[in-house]
Design an enzyme around this catalytic site. Structure first.
Site, mmCIF file in Angstrom:
data_model
loop_
_atom_site.group_PDB
_atom_site.id
_atom_site.type_symbol
_atom_site.label_atom_id
_atom_site.label_comp_id
_atom_site.label_asym_id
_atom_site.label_seq_id
_atom_site.Cartn_x
_atom_site.Cartn_y
_atom_site.Cartn_z
ATOM 1 N N GLY A 11 0.831 -1.209 0.000
ATOM 2 C CA GLY A 11 0.000 0.000 0.000
ATOM 3 C C GLY A 11 0.857 1.247 0.000
ATOM 4 O O GLY A 11 1.599 1.488 0.944
ATOM 5 N N LYS A 46 -1.354 -2.721 -8.079
ATOM 6 C CA LYS A 46 -1.067 -3.341 -9.377
ATOM 7 C C LYS A 46 0.231 -4.129 -9.438
ATOM 8 O O LYS A 46 0.356 -5.078 -10.198
ATOM 9 C CB LYS A 46 -1.016 -2.260 -10.466
ATOM 10 C CG LYS A 46 -2.347 -1.527 -10.629
ATOM 11 C CD LYS A 46 -2.456 -0.883 -12.000
ATOM 12 C CE LYS A 46 -3.662 0.025 -12.111
ATOM 13 N NZ LYS A 46 -3.389 1.399 -11.639
ATOM 14 N N LYS A 240 -13.706 0.233 13.625
ATOM 15 C CA LYS A 240 -12.823 0.457 14.778
ATOM 16 C C LYS A 240 -13.417 -0.178 16.031
ATOM 17 O O LYS A 240 -12.700 -0.801 16.830
ATOM 18 C CB LYS A 240 -12.608 1.960 14.981
ATOM 19 C CG LYS A 240 -11.829 2.609 13.838
ATOM 20 C CD LYS A 240 -11.750 4.121 13.977
ATOM 21 C CE LYS A 240 -10.966 4.734 12.809
ATOM 22 N NZ LYS A 240 -11.076 6.201 12.756
#
Lengths: 377, 377
Positions: A11, A46, A240
């Site tokens: 990420g 990707k 959360k």
């Protein structure tokens, strides 16, 4: 001689890029502490880039900064090929490649997968890495709010997993709760305002402003998601809350949480465009909220959008709370968490501060990485 | 198969006894977490009891509870001889015996010395244990507030030392600061009310009560030391401030801290009896404090007895603070700490809750012990 902590970052959004920058800028600090953070791979949705020989090589700092530049310009990682000694893998190959590196490093020097994505796609590789004795550090809430089966796999080696930044960004919420729990002090109630956006919205309503006005200002201040309904639905707070509830031992899924959305189903994104919601839908919500604010005010109370986790319940929604409690006094976009336990019985343990932002979220991830250093060899 | 964490407990006062009780009552919880806390020795100021063979044996739970009973009845540890398979050593022999066990276990399975005493006498054995690769967990403030030379020795292996309960009892203060610092987020200001007694005294003054009245109520409520001047001198807060300042990198000693005492030198314990102080001395202090409270109130401020640690300064004393800050709102005997850093710039990170009491202090020590488990083999 520093101890190496080998990492693969998954990420490269705002938090991931900020983490890479923190890692590079903390080099001399960490050297003084006797550790070296060795980034051997980086992935986006990707591609995966991995050092050609992950055992002896790492991605150099100038390359990590180049990754940050490219990604913040909207380019894909694959455009960086040709830069240095690393291999590029497509999305379909990347899980297997990460597992290969995990199998290799996990049992020898150690490896941490750092998940700064916002996707459920990382779950298979994370669970496999845990099986291979690797560590997992997450800012991504999705894996921990998936099925109980996935959750159990992820936490099967509790010392190998850290996820401070899944709740309250860098605020020491998970670390503090883990300390309380491991000392045998049973937590029987958590109540918290864990959305900077909703914290701001609810506290602004007290001055007599309308919900529609406040949501528009929040959007203009950059506090909301592009579609403010992503905040107003309460779904992010519910994730959360689920992470906290599971930490306290509740074996529940997201659908077991009672979630109060601030807009009705007929204004959901699938039914109404964002323009229509902001232009007209939102106005229809003003009156009801205004009445609730006034009613609460008669009892010296204010409205807060909170999660409440008790022995076997977990709820997310608006509550009337005393004006002079830590939650009632909340202003701006700070998060607040009140924890009640045997040691914090009449007066809670309160943790308050900035609970959003890439800088503090990435700082929480970095603190987690440093915290697992004793598991590396 | 659980991982053993071998311990020697030094100090069987209120905190030490509570710790032993927590350890025994957490047996099944810790077994679930895959750890076993193995107490191989216990000492008070006069004696040390060690399992006859510290490598294979531990002090059994019924004996640990017997230690608690004996010590709370005011008996010395040495009266327990004949109870089971352990050896008794006098004060003069005990350092060498602990060092022997440390040399033996430190390099093999690991050993933690847990200092719940309130004495400087433990410093030599703690520093030797650190040299022998042992861990040190402290509730005792004295070793960390001794000379810089002692301090440097104690923290020479930063991962081997934990001391949460030296500041704010079980409140996650040190753990949170360590997280912030390790993520490269520089802390530039800490301001805190770290004495439950002085927190209570200062907040009660706001209602117009006199200092003498408030100190008497605090004493009646059991909030003060037997001689309230031990709290009013500010020395205990100064020790906590020094621990925080050194954590932030300041290389200073206790005598470099500007400490405001709430009574003048002519009322010091060496000059005036406790009866005279409580009966007449204290009354002479009322007027000045009352004037300061009124003056602050004109500016919308309140008085708080705080420590303030900034880049290269460390002060302890009364400050005028905004009524609506976390510190200004403080009531009762809670501790509050506000931390300002890059991530917590405009609004601080706030940690608040009970900062005293044997139960929470011992819980903080126990959380520290569990936290070092990865260093044990």
């Amino acid at each position: 001689m520093s101890k190496n902590i080998s990492l693969i970052l998954m990420g490269c959004g705002g938090v991931g890029r900020q983490l890479l920058q923190h890692i590079v800028s903390c080099r001399s600090l960490h050297a003084k502490q006797g550790i070296h953070l060795r980034v051997v791979g980086v992935s986006d949705s990707k591609s995966l880039l991995v050092a050609s020989d992950a055992f002896t090589m790492e991605l150099p700092d100038d390359f990590l900064l180049e990754v940050c530049r490219a990604k913040s310009n909207g380019a894909s990682l694959s455009t960086l090929s040709g830069y240095g000694e690393f291999q590029v893998f497509t999305n379909s190959e990347s899980t297997q490649k990460i597992v290969d590196v995990a199998a290799f490093l996990g049992k020898s020097t150690g490896l941490a997968l750092v998940d700064c994505s916002a996707s459920s796609d990382t779950i298979p590789v994370l669970t496999q890495a845990v099986d291979l004795d690797c560590c997992v550090v997450m800012a991504n809430k999705k894996p921990l709010t998936s099925t109980m089966e996935d959750y159990d796999k992820l936490v099967s080696h509790p010392r190998h997993i850290r996820h401070e930044s899944t709740v309250g960004a860098g605020l020491p919420v998970i670390a503090s709760l883990n300390r309380i729990l491991s000392s045998g002090d049973p937590v029987h109630r958590i109540i918290g305002s864990l959305s900077g956006t909703l914290g701001y919205v609810m506290s602004e309503l007290e001055g007599g402003k309308l919900l529609s006005q406040v949501v528009h200002s929040a959007k203009n201040l950059g506090y909301t998601e592009p579609d403010p309904r992503d905040d107003l639905s309460g779904m992010d707070v519910a994730r959360k809350a689920l992470i906290l509830a599971r930490l306290l031992g509740q074996r529940i899924n997201l659908d077991a949480i009672k979630i109060e959305s601030l807009y009705p189903e007929e204004m959901a994104p699938s039914v109404m465009s964002i323009e229509d919601f902001l232009g007209s839908g939102l106005l229809l919500l003003d009156k009801n909220i205004q009445e609730r604010v006034s009613k609460a005010s008669l009892d010296g109370k204010v409205l807060r959008y909170v999660c409440v986790i008790e022995d076997s319940s977990c709820e997310v929604g608006i509550q009337e709370l005393p004006k002079d409690s830590a939650l009632g006094r909340l202003r701006g976009s700070d998060n607040v968490l009140e924890v009640y336990s045997r040691c914090y019985k009449d007066q809670p343990l309160v943790i308050q501060g900035a609970g959003a932002g890439n800088d503090t979220t990435a700082a929480g991830v970095l603190a987690d990485i440093v915290d697992i250093q004793d598991l590396f060899r």
